[in-house]
Design an enzyme around this catalytic site. Structure first.
Site, PDB file in Angstrom:
ATOM      1  N   SER A   1      -3.467  -7.399   2.847  1.00 44.59           N
ATOM      2  CA  SER A   1      -3.813  -7.289   4.268  1.00 44.59           C
ATOM      3  C   SER A   1      -4.226  -8.647   4.827  1.00 44.59           C
ATOM      4  O   SER A   1      -3.897  -8.982   5.965  1.00 44.59           O
ATOM      5  CB  SER A   1      -4.942  -6.271   4.453  1.00 44.59           C
TER       6      SER A   1
ATOM      7  N   LYS B   1     -18.586  -4.967   6.691  1.00 43.87           N
ATOM      8  CA  LYS B   1     -17.370  -5.760   6.515  1.00 43.87           C
ATOM      9  C   LYS B   1     -16.671  -5.946   7.856  1.00 43.87           C
ATOM     10  O   LYS B   1     -16.422  -4.980   8.575  1.00 43.87           O
ATOM     11  CB  LYS B   1     -16.435  -5.059   5.519  1.00 43.87           C
TER      12      LYS B   1
ATOM     13  N   HIS C   1       0.835  -1.199   0.000  1.00 42.66           N
ATOM     14  CA  HIS C   1       0.000   0.000   0.000  1.00 42.66           C
ATOM     15  C   HIS C   1       0.873   1.253   0.000  1.00 42.66           C
ATOM     16  O   HIS C   1       0.632   2.191  -0.764  1.00 42.66           O
ATOM     17  CB  HIS C   1      -0.895   0.064   1.252  1.00 42.66           C
TER      18      HIS C   1
ATOM     19  N   ARG D   1      -1.739  -6.494  -8.362  1.00 40.10           N
ATOM     20  CA  ARG D   1      -0.772  -7.540  -8.055  1.00 40.10           C
ATOM     21  C   ARG D   1      -0.763  -8.616  -9.127  1.00 40.10           C
ATOM     22  O   ARG D   1       0.267  -9.174  -9.433  1.00 40.10           O
ATOM     23  CB  ARG D   1      -1.093  -8.197  -6.710  1.00 40.10           C
TER      24      ARG D   1
END
Length: 168
Positions: free
Chosen positions: A131, A44, A20, A93
């Site tokens: 994460s 969430k 990040h 990614r």
């Protein structure tokens, strides 16, 4: 007078990773102001509250004066309009990231025609990093020092490895 170019780097940042930070730093080279916007979605489940994630981001970006930390809920396209942002910056990614991010960029562009999306390829050393991976390593007491900034490592280990209360 030149108009300020504002970009938004949105995400959950639960927790912020070195990947990040790489995207945030690279964004600072292209934009006058970079708003790192923590998605505050009560639906969430996160390990850290939005306020805690914002605090961690503040500590991690102290050396980046054009970075502003904020949180938002709702539509990113509308938030970008409110902040007068010209771009959303996202890191990629893998090819699987691109499919989702491409769809989201088209949706945001449909909702806010003045909003561009810029994709940064992640650095090779961060391709595996997310994460979720950080939390999984931390749960089992693994070494996360190559995954997250030193200044927040203890926060993560205290919350996740030590079995602290998860934010519901």
């Amino acid at each position: 007078m030149k108009e300020e170019r504002v970009a938004i780097c949105p995400g959950s940042f639960d927790p912020v990773t070195l990947g990040h930070l790489d995207i945030i730093r690279r964004s600072c080279k292209l934009f006058d102001k970079v708003i790192v916007a923590v998605l505050d979605n009560p639906e969430k489940k996160t390990a850290f509250t939005a306020e805690e994630r914002m605090d961690m981001l503040h500590r991690c970006t102290l050396n980046l004066p054009q970075v502003e930390i904020d949180s938002f809920h709702g539509l990113l396209a509308e938030y970008a309009r409110q902040k007068q942002a010209v771009a959303v910056v996202r890191g990629l990614r893998a090819l699987s990231d691109f499919e989702y991010e491409f769809q989201m960029s088209l949706t945001n562009r449909n909702l806010n025609p003045n909003l561009e999306t810029i994709f940064f390829n992640t650095q090779a050393e961060n391709m595996f990093l997310s994460s979720s991976v950080v939390k999984q390593i931390a749960v089992f007491g693994g070494d996360i020092s190559k995954c997250v900034p030193q200044c927040i490592m203890q926060d993560i280990n205290d919350r996740i490895y030590a079995g602290g209360n998860k934010h519901e």
